[in-house]
Motif scaffolding. Structure first.
Motif, PDB file in Angstrom:
ATOM      1  N   GLN A  54     108.335   4.637  43.395  1.00 38.06           N
ATOM      2  CA  GLN A  54     108.212   5.015  44.806  1.00 38.06           C
ATOM      3  C   GLN A  54     106.861   4.547  45.333  1.00 38.06           C
ATOM      4  OE1 GLN A  54     109.024   9.150  45.698  1.00 38.06           O
ATOM      5  NE2 GLN A  54     108.301   9.013  47.805  1.00 38.06           N
ATOM      6  N   GLY A  85     105.003   5.170  49.102  1.00 36.72           N
ATOM      7  CA  GLY A  85     105.218   5.801  50.409  1.00 36.72           C
ATOM      8  C   GLY A  85     106.609   6.403  50.429  1.00 36.72           C
ATOM      9  N   ASP A  86     107.401   6.024  51.416  1.00 33.48           N
ATOM     10  CA  ASP A  86     108.756   6.592  51.467  1.00 33.48           C
ATOM     11  C   ASP A  86     109.819   5.634  50.940  1.00 33.48           C
ATOM     12  OD1 ASP A  86     108.525   4.824  53.503  1.00 33.48           O
ATOM     13  OD2 ASP A  86     108.863   6.255  55.122  1.00 33.48           O
ATOM     14  N   GLY A 128     100.376   6.424  48.867  1.00 35.08           N
ATOM     15  CA  GLY A 128     100.642   6.928  47.517  1.00 35.08           C
ATOM     16  C   GLY A 128     101.961   6.449  46.963  1.00 35.08           C
ATOM     17  N   GLY A 129     102.375   7.070  45.870  1.00 35.68           N
ATOM     18  CA  GLY A 129     103.644   6.674  45.265  1.00 35.68           C
ATOM     19  C   GLY A 129     103.935   7.446  43.999  1.00 35.68           C
ATOM     20  N   VAL A 130     105.006   7.046  43.354  1.00 36.39           N
ATOM     21  CA  VAL A 130     105.438   7.703  42.130  1.00 36.39           C
ATOM     22  C   VAL A 130     105.625   6.674  41.028  1.00 36.39           C
ATOM     23  CG1 VAL A 130     107.288   9.062  41.034  1.00 36.39           C
ATOM     24  CG2 VAL A 130     106.549   9.601  43.363  1.00 36.39           C
ATOM     25  N   ALA A 137     105.342  10.696  37.621  1.00 35.65           N
ATOM     26  CA  ALA A 137     104.021  11.176  38.028  1.00 35.65           C
ATOM     27  C   ALA A 137     103.750  10.785  39.469  1.00 35.65           C
ATOM     28  CB  ALA A 137     102.949  10.603  37.115  1.00 35.65           C
ATOM     29  N   ALA A 138     103.182  11.731  40.220  1.00 35.48           N
ATOM     30  CA  ALA A 138     102.851  11.496  41.635  1.00 35.48           C
ATOM     31  C   ALA A 138     101.401  11.057  41.773  1.00 35.48           C
ATOM     32  CB  ALA A 138     103.072  12.784  42.430  1.00 35.48           C
ATOM     33  N   PHE A 139     101.186  10.022  42.574  1.00 30.82           N
ATOM     34  CA  PHE A 139      99.816   9.576  42.853  1.00 30.82           C
ATOM     35  C   PHE A 139      99.569   9.602  44.358  1.00 30.82           C
ATOM     36  CE2 PHE A 139     100.594   8.025  38.650  1.00 30.82           C
ATOM     37  CZ  PHE A 139      99.360   8.081  38.020  1.00 30.82           C
TER      38      PHE A 139
END
Lengths: 359, 359, 359, 359
Positions: free
Chosen positions: C158, C160-161, C207-209, C297-299
């Motif tokens: 991921q 952003g969206d 951000g992203g995943v 993991a989320a960043f």
């Protein structure tokens, strides 16, 4: 940080004060599948127990151990093994008279300086009672080591100025437990016992030296830099109450030797690499070499004496301290199982650590 | 696990082999705001450096230290302080002749037994060269301790059978660095130096004893059970190459005393609680009591000798080993800064750990 | 204590600041006998390196690694492996304008509050540059794991969206490295890249995943209570700069399921015990069960932006902060090798720890 | 190594199995002088206790805690605090039918694979019963934190697909303990309770999400690299049985934001530095910044269900497992005190660790 945890892979946490409800230990890291003989743990505690002979403290403690966890159907499960010993004979009234006084050469003053308060009953956690937890954990370590053919044997080699001069290969260590002093030479043992009795009669105490031999350790245990086998052994032994010195192999006496005489020549014996002499004490570069490991430890005279002594109280005022508690006139006999336990804990730890040495 | 990390709160990790590109250390846990004087770190390394006098190894190493991290505008930042020393004079050809041989009383055999392979060049990591990293880290610890008025002073008190009998209060420790032996008594130093020269002429080596005094430690450092101050000191000192024994306070000699004579009576001196004697060596129940801490350590004769020796090789066959590397005829003079460094590391660690003692 | 050491049996110590002379790592506990391929360490660093594509920071760092110790003739020796990377492009002048200002959502304020001073050049040790040391150490861990058939593969799922909805079994992870975003789905990767470019054009960040799959772990790794496999993995991943969340197996989405649907039924497949579904993410009771381990993991969006922002300075006065340093518009692409490295370190650690499970 | 020890400065060791004699914990590192209220420890255990409401397991356990050491006259002494809870209602007969079967998504198989044997009674140490020891220790940590004005409050924010959408500042957290679900929104709580009852009626289980807020932490706690505050919190929470995910601050939702919106602007408020928004969740660069710390954790549906399930036994043969033990239909209500306890342990640890940050 607070130092009640010992070991790296075979790791113990101990707790308990002399006059609290109980003392105990949790062993974390004992591999699963070890046969755990509770009777053996109890027998080791019995060797350390107060009141076992006329020359040790007469405090009445059965030191009955309970296994609270980590053992299922007599096998270790890999889970923490908790061992608990309730305190039975904790006569707190014995100690009220020294609640605000610092007994000379005890930990009273240093505990107050460090913590700002202290459990003064029987010395609290600075009491040698704390070592029962070590012996209980050490018994488990000994069972682990026994499966690998390792035997740890400590004995008393000096009390006051009575010295057992013979080196361990000339002694019959099977005789150690045949007398209350735990000296394997019966004649020397008798003289030591007499000295301890005389000292006690004077309301005094006396120090001594403990020797130990560890047989059956394979080559390759111990780590080469900070956690050298003998450095970890030294710390373990020095952490026992009243211990003032530690030496292994040739020790202090070896410093006067020349390298050409001190070096242990290698040779091959029935396919095994051995050394002709063993000044190295079974350890080279911090790692066991397969020969016997042996060490000596000095124990000071017990600080608790019956005689009146000058001291100060919490307020810094001069006071007189009179010994009333039950105590040992000489710690050496009871130090034997304690030192063995500490050595066993170090060995079990390095046994497991050695598993990480190679791919 | 592998034991290249030392300390709990002030924690060091060392690395490097005798003949690899570099050795070094990372200090984790040095508080922010300490003034870090790189020149002092260098001066401590210079005290340990080979080639500094005629009675130590002639390996040529400048031991120039680089500070790679953790210091900004001469202050520690709270981040790890990495100190690096490149190896300059690493003559690997010196060692090819012993690549598959086990030198007596070295770590060659035990390393092979443990790891299945070893860096044989100059003893690899078992070389005393590893101690340069300890000295560099110890210099930082000393700076931290100096801000609190603590001074650590080691000296040589025995070489072979030449013994400096005087206890430290009767010595002028300012004289220690005035001679290459690092013995504060000039006459004894001269005799020691002569002995070392004679031993070296024989292609041999000799052991000795190091003494140390630590002044200025406040009451309350050290932990009461396993991490007793003297137990951690003992481990630290015993982890130094060639060390065979450690004692503090009255040590082995004190065991023949009675408790009534050995106990250190408390009294108040200008508002401070002190003891009239100091058989306790400044530590009671594992915790400092504000008096001087003092200890002694035994060092065996260096294993590297010029004379031919019997040994075996990796295959277990009998071989002759002949010493060719450069080595010290006696480790004691160079052990002085190393022992001070190890003591400083233990002190800095317990200084920080003591911050957790009270609410 | 100060937290620059990670791991228990396979243990690393890292050091170094963004604009100091060098960064590096010491690995303690790597077993002897591992083939160490320096080129592979370098190739992993190259995957993390700044300047490798148009969508990452343009700081110029070659990140050339030096092996300083612990490797002899391409094999690990059991001694600490020290890896050093000199900083090349450390333009300190870039940062003088923020020396006394707190950049929003950076560590400037918290470092000052904690340490009383800070190395403000490029964020000092709070810079993502610190992760190069992790990647270098992780490369050694990967070599150890590779010998056991274990493969760790992370990818961007991921930005952003823009979400890659497919679960990993439907993806061809060989495509991950074929685009600068490191997303294994080419079409999604293209859209992610466009978004990152657009965000950067705005002087902003996004951000992203990250997702990861670990294949080949045998059943039995991980410890059952505090050091559960996923707890250690979670800590490792959460310790990476900008990480805000971690989930494994069914994660947050699985909470809405019922136990009857979530439970993974066991069955036997060609003599091996497997589960029909894998909501457990390969870990049950904190211990691997032999199935694939997978996590997400989320960043957060990088805190450094080009736009002017309101803030305060050391004195608490209102100031404007303008971004001038080189930075990543999105950390996800470079987080891939870092997350793999951290996972590898946890795996290598538990690989060695598992050796202690049984007698 | 075996992972039953948690924390660095404030360190706990737990022990005990579901159906053994007792469970317990030893706290090492609690500073001396803390007022220890045993009634509070008991009240925290009562919050976690089985049988406290109709929607939790009906196992009958009073969970009566005994303080065995480390407390004297209601004050901590700096010595280890041992807390013991005897198991009362350990009906081993309940479990004999699954002695050789692997219950799906339990730790039965992984324990067998790791240890070669297991205490199958009630899941042995993998049972959630183990968490009582955490709660007891956490209660001591909470007392330490309370003296510094820190408050930890967890609550249930999702059960199955019933979600409490309001963020914590819009909730009255005083209402959390007013209903058996521990959701601070009464209406949502009622719906959650209904769902749990319905699920239980089906012999099934359901997961959920826990939220927590920590107020009063000063700026400067947490370590900047591996032991980041949120990384340690994450590990602590992920180590709780059934936990599958952890996020703090903006978490997974924040990844879609741009840096310009996500960054928390600093400003000065009555002399204190604060942030206008708190996407950082009170932690920047791994160190607390003085704002509220908040996090969320995902818990899977409990693996024990009443319905029959396919599985295999130790021999790999297909078997049917039927749930008979008493269990929770949803862990969330009881997870609240457990998560608070784990957070408290991390906070107490970092509280003490922060003492080492500066000279």
């Amino acid at each position: 940080m607070a130092g009640n945890i010992f070991g790296t892979a075979f790791r113990i946490t101990t707790f308990g004060e002399s006059h609290g409800p109980a003392i105990g230990v949790v062993i974390d890291g004992c591999p699963a599948g070890l046969f755990v003989d509770e009777a053996f743990i109890q027998s080791e505690l019995d060797r350390r127990r107060p009141g076992q002979s006329a020359i040790v403290t007469q405090r009445k403690e059965e030191d009955k151990v309970q296994v609270l966890s980590g053992v299922f159907e007599s096998r270790s499960t890999g889970m923490p093994i908790a061992l608990l010993i309730y305190n039975a004979d904790a006569r707190s009234q014995d100690y009220s008279h020294i609640a605000d006084k610092f007994r000379p050469s005890h930990a009273d003053y240093t505990f107050s300086a460090k913590y700002g308060l202290r459990d003064y009953r029987g010395g609290g956690r600075s009491s040698a009672r704390e070592t029962a937890a070590r012996v209980a954990a050490g018994a488990v370590a000994k069972m682990l080591l026994k499966e690998q053919g390792i035997q740890i044997r400590a004995y008393v080699s000096q009390v006051g100025d009575i010295v057992l001069e013979k080196p361990y290969p000339e002694l019959n260590l099977d005789l150690t437990e045949t007398n209350p002093v735990r000296c394997p030479d019966p004649d020397t043992a008798r003289r030591m016992e007499e000295l301890i009795r005389a000292v006690r009669k004077d309301g005094d105490t006396i120090g001594g030296v403990l020797s130990a031999v560890i047989a059956g350790v394979p080559a390759g245990w111990g780590e080469p830099v900070f956690d050298k086998f003998h450095a970890d052994l030294g710390k373990a032994i020095l952490s026992i109450n009243a211990c003032k010195g530690f030496e292994y192999g040739s020790g202090f006496a070896g410093v006067a030797m020349r390298g050409s005489a001190h070096n242990d020549a290698f040779h091959t014996d029935a396919g095994h690499i051995k050394t002709r002499t063993n000044h190295s004490g079974g350890i080279q570069g911090g790692i066991s070499n397969g020969m016997d490991i042996y060490f000596r430890a000095a124990f000071k005279p017990v600080a608790t004496i019956v005689q009146a002594q000058e001291s100060v109280n919490e307020g810094g005022e001069t006071v007189t301290v009179e010994g009333k508690g039950r105590h040992d006139p000489c710690v050496l006999p009871r130090a034997v199982p304690i030192a063995e336990a500490m050595a066993a804990l170090v060995l079990a730890d390095h046994c497991l650590r050695a598993r990480g040495a190679r791919m």
